[in-house]
Enzyme design. Sequence first.
Site, short mmCIF file in Angstrom:
data_model
loop_
_atom_site.label_atom_id
_atom_site.label_comp_id
_atom_site.label_asym_id
_atom_site.label_seq_id
_atom_site.Cartn_x
_atom_site.Cartn_y
_atom_site.Cartn_z
N GLN A 1 10.62 50.35 -37.01
CA GLN A 1 10.27 49.30 -36.76
C GLN A 1 11.62 48.75 -36.29
O GLN A 1 12.69 48.72 -37.21
CB GLN A 1 9.19 48.30 -37.13
CG GLN A 1 9.66 48.23 -38.56
CD GLN A 1 8.29 48.19 -39.05
OE1 GLN A 1 7.31 47.45 -39.16
NE2 GLN A 1 8.29 47.54 -41.07
N HIS B 1 -2.46 34.35 -45.86
CA HIS B 1 -2.55 35.08 -46.75
C HIS B 1 -3.45 34.31 -48.07
O HIS B 1 -4.18 35.75 -49.26
CB HIS B 1 -1.08 35.09 -47.38
CG HIS B 1 0.43 36.25 -46.32
ND1 HIS B 1 0.85 35.59 -45.75
CD2 HIS B 1 -0.57 37.71 -46.39
CE1 HIS B 1 0.91 36.76 -44.83
NE2 HIS B 1 0.72 37.53 -45.39
N ASP C 1 3.81 56.56 -46.16
CA ASP C 1 2.64 56.41 -44.95
C ASP C 1 1.80 55.84 -45.68
O ASP C 1 1.18 57.48 -46.47
CB ASP C 1 2.96 57.66 -44.24
CG ASP C 1 2.74 57.40 -42.95
OD1 ASP C 1 1.78 56.86 -42.79
OD2 ASP C 1 3.81 58.15 -42.04
N ALA C 2 0.79 55.23 -45.14
CA ALA C 2 0.06 54.78 -46.44
C ALA C 2 -1.71 55.72 -46.31
O ALA C 2 -1.69 56.39 -47.95
CB ALA C 2 -1.00 53.11 -45.58
N ASP D 1 -3.71 46.13 -45.19
CA ASP D 1 -2.81 44.56 -43.83
C ASP D 1 -1.93 45.39 -43.33
O ASP D 1 -1.09 45.20 -43.39
CB ASP D 1 -2.22 43.43 -44.95
CG ASP D 1 -1.41 42.46 -44.24
OD1 ASP D 1 -2.13 42.62 -42.99
OD2 ASP D 1 -1.03 41.77 -45.02
#
Lengths: 505, 498
Positions: free
Chosen positions: B234, B264, B342-343, B360
């Site tokens: 990114q 948050h 990578d989640a 999130d």
Amino acid sequence: MISRRQFVAAPALIGPALIGLSRKTDRPVTGGFVNDSFPLGHRLRDRAAFPKPAQQLRVPIVIVGGGMAGLSAAWHLDKRGFHDFVLLEMEQQAGGNSRWGENEISRFPWAAHYVPVPAKGDSLARELFEELGVLRDGKWDERVLCFDPQERLFINGRWQEGIEPEDGATPKDRAQYRRFMEKIGEFRSTGQFTVPMENRAKASPLDRMSMADWLVQQGFGSAPLGWYVNYACRDDYGALAKDTSAWAGIQYFASREPEEKGPLTWPEGNGWIAARLIDKLKRYLRTGGMVYGVVRSGNTIRVLTERTEYVADALIWAAPTFLASYVIEGAPRAEGFQYSPWLTANLTLDRIPDQKNAEPAWDNVIYDSPALGYVNATHMSLATHVDRTVWTFYWSLAEYRPEEGRRLLLARDWNYWKEAILNDLARAHPDIRQCVAHIDIMRIGHAMARPSPGFLFSEERGRWLKPAGNMFFANSDLSGFSIFEEAQYRGVEAARGALRVVGRA
Amino acid sequence: MSIALFLSVFLIAACGLIYELIAGTLASYLLGDTIFQFSTIIGCYLFAMGIGSYLSRFLHRGLVARFVSIELMVGVVGGFSSSLLFLAFAYTEAFRLVLYVVVILVGTLVGLEIPLLMRILKERFQFRELVSHVLTFDYLGALGASLLFPILLVPKLGLVRSALVFGIFNAGVALWSTYLFREQIGRSHYLRAGCFVVVALLGVGTIFADRISNAADNSLYADEVIFSRTTPYQRIVLTKWKDDLRLFLNSHLQFSSRDEYRYHEALVHPGLAALPGAHHVLVLGGGDGLAVREILKYPSVESITLVDLDPEMTRLFSTHPVMSGLNQHSLTNARVHVINADAFRWLDTNTEQYDFIVADFPDPTSYALGKLFTTAFYRLAAKHLASGGLIVVQSTSPLFARQSYWCIVESVKQAGLRVYPYHVYVPSFGEWGYVIGSFEPYEPPKQLPSGLRFLSTANVAELFVFPVDMQPVPAEPNRLNDQVLVRYYEQEWKDVAH
Ligand SMILES: Cc1cc2nc3c(=O)[nH]c(=O)nc-3n(C[C@H](O)[C@H](O)[C@H](O)COP(=O)(O)OP(=O)(O)OC[C@H]3O[C@@H](n4cnc5c(N)ncnc54)[C@H](O)[C@@H]3O)c2cc1C
């Protein structure tokens, strides 16, 4: 206060624009031909001498050919509690047209890569998928349903979602798409177009004309519709619409009414199914030994490989039907069977080509290309970010007569095909040559049965459907077109017949 | 008389430089790559000045009138340059075209000024003196402008207003010239009237400057970019405007330091404060460490695992003085384990269970990101919930993207969890939504950690009340094979933008 929204992506554009100025030179691509099977086939054709097998084994049932049909036959025997059989496969790796490969990036298919979500009526396929945990309580596992976006088409210099040409279609074209789909709907409601086809197929004059002629007869003159139908024939049957039976052409569209957005697919395509079957059935499987002779002696059948002679009560011939006359003593030539030659290639990309704001799909097709496009092996990955991938490139040499196509496959070297593939892809991906590191190419001379006009309801196909005494034919080509479900159906039917012979029906 | 004359040289020189600086600054803010922007803009500008000087030879008669009208043109084009550029960036795709056209136009006009002025003045001074004086004041003007710009103009007036004010100076010089050279031009009513019109125009512009920049500014980095880096994953941009730090990922605002505490606190505490026995927490995404900062307020939490894709992101928020200051050094806390993965895949290959999971992720702007909002993802995440555990999901805006929001809620529900949707107002984002998923019934907490700036036991239950315009609308669940969410989201934000 609109904040997280997407706005003019100028910051993202300048980087690539600058990189674009310093165009990198093309890089060398490694690779070669892999999995060539014709040297073995040609030994059969030329009736080469084979060594006498050293040992003899008595086995009630022998299955020849470890593709999906042979594996399905074995699956059925095993499920019925019948364990006294062998499955003979000439290649080192079973799976046939559902074989797969793997490199450090991903597993990938060599040919068959998907199964449309089986309808309720296709009980065999559903039974297998339940067993493999893909179908549970009537629900398909989301992770094996092809992820969104499924298909896209490169047309008029850009990508559109879906492969039915929308970009540039006129209102007239759209009206024809609609009428075509209505027509297909009517055929579907006759109930004669099912998977597997033998369930409900009825002899029809549609089989005597070509799909192209049928389109003309019905007044479907739209060029994009013509392209779409022709693409479907090339993709599923390896034949142009003008060489495909209209019945088969219609079957492709009318036999499916999925309950769920699919198809089922995996990084290694149908290799995933093959691998699971192989794992379940490995104790019966003998790979790396070609069956070069089948001889009747009394009520038994002698099945010859270079190592072993099997003496069986029943034989399931799941290898391609046209090979029977070269191997089985006294078998007639399967004259009416035609096979399309195919070329598939697996390209290793260590960079992802620039996508110009379009997200890569699973199946990526280029309009007006002689080839069929490519399937992205990492599409079914759960990752959100992929920086390397494998593409499987498909090319049915449909515009040639099958013999011509086979000659061409053998005549040209790897470099020729590599260039052809890269040039084709460069139309949609100008930077493809900076992304591809490796290309392995597989040439399949007799890849797919062709449903030529007149074949599906021919007497000849009817003859091969009947067992020859205690010999049962099982290859998917008996259906006139080879897809996973047909292979499975033929394999299981043959297994049922063989069980009757050995008294275990 | 001569002082007055040379003062106008000083002023027009300053104006010229200011426009150039504004163009360069704006381009760097908006496009990044300061070196490239400044080099090309200075280059184009100087070259255009050359064109102007060359063109000056073709002007023969009525030099003063010409000079006055050129001043007025510089005033209009230069004065409105930053407004025009902001708007072009926000509303068109042709920002760079507009940028260079403006730079060349202003440069050419400014290039005409000094040669014309010298020719006008050549009767009054000796040539030697003239060149020396004009150039001296020209360079002095440049010095003045270049000092004024960063010290006073940008911080106090902002880019839009600075340009307008200097446009007024140009018009002022024009007006003044009609008096200074009145013998040479005779009757000059038209010119004077023109001057007044331009001054009025720019004056009105100055009054509306805030509106202009707000119109353009909604989501642009109109502030100073203090950090920008493109990683394989990114583009990370951090901007600063006074005490407001903003983080953008791929041009999407992630937080503003002025109000991120609202986001948050609302993300973490409604869930975590309801789990007094929570020991193990998993944060997916959230590489800025701000959610972790909130979680660290619970002494009972023994371990926090943060899984973020981008190592550069977590490294920055661990080590960069400004960024790690924001998260109070949460990422280097001994209780925190940072994993770069990578989640979805990471969850798929792990078996650990957590009392509290925070998802999130950036909004579902693509099919790739949309995977992280699917029933398949929530089903997998649910397998990682310890008994009694909760998951909270950042779920985009229930006001701007109402169907998208309820689609996410529906997806969590289809994964077999009870859902508890809630929302909060974050000024820099607008109304923002979350959903808690849980196997057990959930109730908002009766106690909260001390030191919160937004949440209190009095208002936490209110978050779960949805006003009429955010209440549920029918939405399909988002599934891997049919990502309706990505399509809802694209449509809804497009509607908002128009
Ligand atoms: C490029 C391509 C793409 C395809 N894509 C799809 C798809 O996406 N979906 C789909 O459903 N179908 C697809 N198919 C069709 C595919 O052929 C079928 O799905 C299925 O795999 C056919 O199985 P089979 O067992 O009938 O035949 P085969 O796969 O041809 O199996 C025959 C087996 O017999 C072995 N054999 C041959 N001779 C001998 C011998 N003498 N001794 C021992 N063993 C022998 C062969 O090595 C082979 O393993 C594709 C086919 C091709 C060519």
